[in-house]
Design a protein around this motif. Structure first.
Motif, PDB file in Angstrom:
ATOM      1  N   HIS A   1       1.044 -19.520  23.533  1.00  0.00           N
ATOM      2  CA  HIS A   1       1.903 -19.670  24.712  1.00  0.00           C
ATOM      3  C   HIS A   1       1.847 -21.084  25.286  1.00  0.00           C
TER       4      HIS A   1
ATOM      5  N   HIS B 135       2.370 -12.894  18.251  1.00  0.00           N
ATOM      6  CA  HIS B 135       2.430 -14.362  18.261  1.00  0.00           C
ATOM      7  C   HIS B 135       2.931 -14.891  16.906  1.00  0.00           C
TER       8      HIS B 135
ATOM      9  N   HIS C  82       6.862  -8.691  23.413  1.00  0.00           N
ATOM     10  CA  HIS C  82       5.433  -8.994  23.561  1.00  0.00           C
ATOM     11  C   HIS C  82       5.025  -8.951  25.040  1.00  0.00           C
TER      12      HIS C  82
ATOM     13  N   ILE D 144       2.466  -6.321  27.211  1.00  0.00           N
ATOM     14  CA  ILE D 144       1.368  -6.709  28.110  1.00  0.00           C
ATOM     15  C   ILE D 144       1.568  -6.056  29.481  1.00  0.00           C
TER      16      ILE D 144
HETATM   17 ZN    ZN Z   1       0.656 -13.614  23.984  1.00  0.00          ZN
END
Ligand code: ZN
Length: 231
Positions: free
Chosen positions: A143, A194, A216, A220
């Motif tokens: 990220h 990722h 993604h 989370i």
């Molecule tokens: Zn991530």
């Protein structure tokens, strides 16, 4: 009063181009310039030092020295602020998705060989950590590499802040599940996500990279709960 003076000092530092190492003036000069008492001036200096914009150097040739901005301190302050402001997982998701989805598009458009190398390295390090069972985040993750690739310091700063906040929440028990095997599974799932995001960026497919990033981030957000607060 001290806050007003601190504000004026910081404006002056900015007006002079935040010239690291330069001296804004001696204590006596600055007290005269801002027209305040020594006590108020010293309180203002404490604020400016706390904001890490300058520090007072004593002795001959001393004065208020402009210091290097510290992005780590800015990120830390923003994290603490958002925690205190009781940011919810949905708010965090909304803000982070807006930034990260913009980020992957710019990163894809501005892709360079160096960028590919950095992404590949971040994935390699992450794969090793997952292999070793390390589930905590590391500083230079995918990220932050994508954020830096945008070349936009505003996007970069806030992605780092929000990504770290998500990481804090996962690590500090804002998730409903506490089983360590779940955390290992989570780290593996994140790593796979990722890899897929990076593959889309490297392929130059911005919409696919966005789709994978959104999925993604949603995964989370789904893990976090607003019911558990770490502090
Ligand atoms: Zn991530």
């Amino acid at each position: 009063m001290a806050e007003t003076v601190a504000d004026r000092i910081e404006q002056d530092i900015l007006a002079q181009g935040w010239d690291t190492g330069s001296i804004l003036g001696s204590e006596a000069q600055l007290i005269e310039r801002y027209g305040v008492s020594r006590a108020v001036f010293r309180e203002a200096v404490r604020l400016v030092e706390h904001h890490q914009m300058a520090r007072m150097r004593r002795g001959p040739g001393g004065g208020l020295v402009v210091t290097e901005p510290d992005p780590g301190a800015v990120r830390q302050a923003a994290r603490v602020y958002l925690r205190r402001a009781d940011v919810t997982r949905q708010q965090l998701f909304d803000a982070r998705a807006a930034l990260e989805l913009a980020g992957v598009v710019t990163a894809t458009e501005q892709l360079t060989e160096d960028g590919i190398a950095q992404l590949t390295e971040a994935l390699r390090v992450e794969a090793e950590l997952v292999e070793q069972g390390v589930t905590t985040g590391h500083a230079r993750n995918v990220h932050s590499v994508i954020a830096d690739m945008t070349g936009n310091p505003a996007i970069s700063l806030f992605i780092e802040v929000l990504a770290q906040l998500d990481e804090d929440m996962v690590q500090q028990g804002w998730i409903s599940r506490d089983d360590p095997t779940d955390r290992a599974a989570l780290a593996e799932a994140s790593h796979a996500a990722h890899e897929a995001i990076v593959a889309a960026i490297v392929a130059g497919d911005a919409p696919l990279a966005q789709h994978r990033m959104r999925r993604h981030l949603q995964a989370i957000a789904d893990l976090l709960t607003d019911d558990v607060r770490a502090d």
